[in-house]
Design a protein around this motif. Sequence first.
Motif, PDB file in Angstrom:
ATOM      1  N   MET A  66      41.203 122.564 -84.498  1.00 41.42           N
ATOM      2  CA  MET A  66      40.734 121.622 -84.031  1.00 41.42           C
ATOM      3  C   MET A  66      41.080 121.964 -82.201  1.00 41.42           C
ATOM      4  O   MET A  66      41.793 121.167 -81.711  1.00 41.42           O
ATOM      5  CB  MET A  66      41.184 120.145 -84.219  1.00 41.42           C
ATOM      6  CG  MET A  66      41.089 119.723 -85.677  1.00 41.42           C
ATOM      7  SD  MET A  66      41.704 117.902 -85.697  1.00 41.42           S
ATOM      8  CE  MET A  66      42.255 118.086 -87.762  1.00 41.42           C
ATOM      9  N   LEU A  78      40.358 118.716 -79.899  1.00 38.81           N
ATOM     10  CA  LEU A  78      41.419 117.851 -79.642  1.00 38.81           C
ATOM     11  C   LEU A  78      42.694 118.290 -79.039  1.00 38.81           C
ATOM     12  O   LEU A  78      43.441 117.734 -78.139  1.00 38.81           O
ATOM     13  CB  LEU A  78      41.706 117.166 -81.179  1.00 38.81           C
ATOM     14  CG  LEU A  78      43.100 116.353 -81.189  1.00 38.81           C
ATOM     15  CD1 LEU A  78      43.080 115.160 -80.286  1.00 38.81           C
ATOM     16  CD2 LEU A  78      43.077 115.895 -82.789  1.00 38.81           C
ATOM     17  N   SER A 126      35.829 124.134 -81.450  1.00 39.50           N
ATOM     18  CA  SER A 126      36.088 122.863 -82.007  1.00 39.50           C
ATOM     19  C   SER A 126      36.107 123.572 -83.727  1.00 39.50           C
ATOM     20  O   SER A 126      36.024 124.418 -84.102  1.00 39.50           O
ATOM     21  CB  SER A 126      34.732 121.928 -82.055  1.00 39.50           C
ATOM     22  OG  SER A 126      33.774 122.587 -82.699  1.00 39.50           O
ATOM     23  N   MET A 127      36.618 122.400 -84.445  1.00 39.62           N
ATOM     24  CA  MET A 127      36.884 122.609 -85.960  1.00 39.62           C
ATOM     25  C   MET A 127      35.996 123.179 -86.583  1.00 39.62           C
ATOM     26  O   MET A 127      35.763 124.037 -87.410  1.00 39.62           O
ATOM     27  CB  MET A 127      37.295 121.462 -86.406  1.00 39.62           C
ATOM     28  CG  MET A 127      37.816 121.574 -87.714  1.00 39.62           C
ATOM     29  SD  MET A 127      38.368 119.983 -88.643  1.00 39.62           S
ATOM     30  CE  MET A 127      38.707 120.467 -90.408  1.00 39.62           C
ATOM     31  N   SER A 128      34.491 122.868 -86.162  1.00 43.92           N
ATOM     32  CA  SER A 128      33.270 123.095 -86.740  1.00 43.92           C
ATOM     33  C   SER A 128      32.769 124.499 -86.296  1.00 43.92           C
ATOM     34  O   SER A 128      32.030 124.932 -87.079  1.00 43.92           O
ATOM     35  CB  SER A 128      32.032 122.359 -86.242  1.00 43.92           C
ATOM     36  OG  SER A 128      31.781 122.438 -85.077  1.00 43.92           O
ATOM     37  N   ASP A 154      36.034 116.816 -83.062  1.00 44.49           N
ATOM     38  CA  ASP A 154      37.062 117.312 -83.992  1.00 44.49           C
ATOM     39  C   ASP A 154      37.564 115.960 -85.012  1.00 44.49           C
ATOM     40  O   ASP A 154      37.497 116.233 -86.157  1.00 44.49           O
ATOM     41  CB  ASP A 154      38.415 117.681 -83.415  1.00 44.49           C
ATOM     42  CG  ASP A 154      37.878 119.104 -83.024  1.00 44.49           C
ATOM     43  OD1 ASP A 154      37.316 119.705 -83.673  1.00 44.49           O
ATOM     44  OD2 ASP A 154      38.883 119.556 -82.217  1.00 44.49           O
ATOM     45  N   TRP A 164      34.323 115.527 -87.613  1.00 43.64           N
ATOM     46  CA  TRP A 164      34.241 116.760 -88.209  1.00 43.64           C
ATOM     47  C   TRP A 164      35.413 116.680 -89.377  1.00 43.64           C
ATOM     48  O   TRP A 164      34.921 117.200 -90.510  1.00 43.64           O
ATOM     49  CB  TRP A 164      34.045 117.836 -87.391  1.00 43.64           C
ATOM     50  CG  TRP A 164      33.693 119.071 -88.235  1.00 43.64           C
ATOM     51  CD1 TRP A 164      34.471 120.080 -89.129  1.00 43.64           C
ATOM     52  CD2 TRP A 164      32.415 119.485 -88.627  1.00 43.64           C
ATOM     53  NE1 TRP A 164      33.734 120.901 -89.707  1.00 43.64           N
ATOM     54  CE2 TRP A 164      32.433 120.590 -89.643  1.00 43.64           C
ATOM     55  CE3 TRP A 164      31.165 119.020 -88.195  1.00 43.64           C
ATOM     56  CZ2 TRP A 164      31.340 121.281 -89.860  1.00 43.64           C
ATOM     57  CZ3 TRP A 164      30.159 119.439 -88.553  1.00 43.64           C
ATOM     58  CH2 TRP A 164      30.115 120.873 -89.435  1.00 43.64           C
ATOM     59  N   TRP A 165      36.532 116.644 -88.936  1.00 45.16           N
ATOM     60  CA  TRP A 165      37.605 116.250 -89.988  1.00 45.16           C
ATOM     61  C   TRP A 165      37.392 115.424 -90.874  1.00 45.16           C
ATOM     62  O   TRP A 165      37.549 115.486 -92.189  1.00 45.16           O
ATOM     63  CB  TRP A 165      38.960 116.149 -89.337  1.00 45.16           C
ATOM     64  CG  TRP A 165      40.199 116.127 -90.286  1.00 45.16           C
ATOM     65  CD1 TRP A 165      41.007 117.378 -90.615  1.00 45.16           C
ATOM     66  CD2 TRP A 165      40.744 115.044 -90.855  1.00 45.16           C
ATOM     67  NE1 TRP A 165      41.753 117.023 -91.377  1.00 45.16           N
ATOM     68  CE2 TRP A 165      41.637 115.723 -91.547  1.00 45.16           C
ATOM     69  CE3 TRP A 165      40.451 113.850 -90.679  1.00 45.16           C
ATOM     70  CZ2 TRP A 165      42.539 114.632 -92.529  1.00 45.16           C
ATOM     71  CZ3 TRP A 165      41.281 112.893 -91.627  1.00 45.16           C
ATOM     72  CH2 TRP A 165      42.400 113.327 -92.146  1.00 45.16           C
ATOM     73  N   TRP A 196      28.283 116.739 -84.101  1.00 44.38           N
ATOM     74  CA  TRP A 196      28.848 116.991 -84.963  1.00 44.38           C
ATOM     75  C   TRP A 196      28.781 115.917 -86.187  1.00 44.38           C
ATOM     76  O   TRP A 196      29.866 115.979 -86.962  1.00 44.38           O
ATOM     77  CB  TRP A 196      30.652 116.729 -84.436  1.00 44.38           C
ATOM     78  CG  TRP A 196      31.212 118.086 -83.495  1.00 44.38           C
ATOM     79  CD1 TRP A 196      31.954 118.966 -84.173  1.00 44.38           C
ATOM     80  CD2 TRP A 196      30.903 118.316 -82.100  1.00 44.38           C
ATOM     81  NE1 TRP A 196      32.023 119.976 -83.160  1.00 44.38           N
ATOM     82  CE2 TRP A 196      31.575 119.562 -82.114  1.00 44.38           C
ATOM     83  CE3 TRP A 196      29.988 117.798 -81.295  1.00 44.38           C
ATOM     84  CZ2 TRP A 196      31.209 120.344 -80.872  1.00 44.38           C
ATOM     85  CZ3 TRP A 196      29.680 118.449 -80.180  1.00 44.38           C
ATOM     86  CH2 TRP A 196      30.607 119.808 -80.055  1.00 44.38           C
TER      87      TRP A 196
END
Length: 512
Positions: free
Chosen positions: A241, A244, A347-349, A368, A371-372, A465
């Motif tokens: 992430m 974030l 980002s996480m994605s 983030d 997506w999480w 996202w």
Amino acid sequence: MKHWMTTAVAALALAMPAIAEARPVEFERAARPAGGAVVLPVGKDGALSGLSQDADKAAKGAIAAAIATAGFKGEAGKSLALYGAGPYSAVLLVGTGEGAKSAQDLKTYGGVTAQGTSGWKTPVIVVVPDAADVAQDASVAAMGAQLGAYNFGKWGKPAEAGEPAGGLTFLAKDAAAAKRTFDRDGAAVVAGVSLARDLTSTPSNIKSPDWMAQQVVAAFEGVPNVTVTVMDEAAIEAAGMGALYGTGQGSARPPRLVAVEYKGGKAGEAPIAFVGKGITFDTGGISIKPGPNMWRMRMDMAGAASSAGAVLTLAKRGAKLNAVAVLALAENMPDGNAIRPGDVLTSMSGKTIEIMSTDAEGRLVLADGLWWAQETYKPQLAVTIATLTGAVGGALGPDYAGLFTKDDALAERFLKAGEASGEMLWRLPIHKNSLAAMKSDVADIKNGGEGAPGASVGALFVMEWAKPETPFVHLDIASMAWENSGNATTPKGAVGYGVQLFDEIARGYEAK
């Protein structure tokens, strides 16, 4: 479901002040009050009817005479206090205008009642007006009374000494049914809104991301069917992430991600997910904000607070569905380690973000968080809620939050829920030109776009996202999260906007 490394939550070191307990409410069968302190509804042009007219007869016309002398027109939300009218030691006349027509009208009536009798030390009997198509009028008015009587108090100071205000007894055709409804639904809404207001009101020197995470854990202690997960900065970084983590890296107080999962529906049924922006203080980072009104940035985590408050409401009333609140918490500070304009975050994605302004940080943490939430819970509905842009206030003022979605049916559902809950929404446009303005030469997307409408740019960024299979709504509540002067159901300060709206949305999903 994927499992993420979490951290144990430390013992509470700094708790919120002892908020005054909600003013007690009771219910009795409707009949003309015999005496004491009373609240009476008054219609347009000072008209008295029903039990209000009966009370005036008991007072030998003194109430009607006082209305005429004062020129009280019975306007909705207005009030007039009398003392020593016939058998009544005190009378609060509360205007209903053309008559109560909605649950919000009843909540306003209750709020005016609570605020207008706050100095009365004796028990108060409340005559409740009827509202068409509203079940249990008295219960709804009682909820409004407790919302209107909310008082955060002064930090570090005990509640003011002295005798508390007397309890409120609301008259109902079926007192037992009104009490059941209030105990099941009304009290749950008050609890959720109060949690959101408490968290939002807390000064930011106390309210670090970790402190807020601890408070949420404490708020749900012992609440059935709820699991709270807290991810620390190491877990956030390990999960990828970068948006974030990057937002919070300029602060000595690192970020947290909190998930509050409530399971009240069928096993395995996809939840509805509320993803809240939780910037515990926003200086703007390197793109620092101007000084005036920066103090109010303590409320830049209102979306996260209302997400937690909504799930608390659902859990306390035993809602028959699954829901999760995801709180993306960070503090945005201009430290030497802070992100800079021109930096690129991953980002996480896997999508990369060029930073145009570090003051456009809320959309980063939402990216983030959203997506999480989708990766972890595969929700049947995802909603992001954030104090995201000043532009939304310029467009809608303090009367509406901005609603953004590509789904017309979802838009209609949310607009109707806003009307029913009293937390109003206005749908704003999203246009491909706004997305084009965020095209980056060095990353997948920029976190801002010159010349494009600010609120729409923020919403479209977050939508990048949202997975195509996820029904998605974004709410920009920047102009609704803080009340500068106060009203009947919201004293000056934090509003807790979103809790009642989300409860209404959840009821629609329960009814499926």
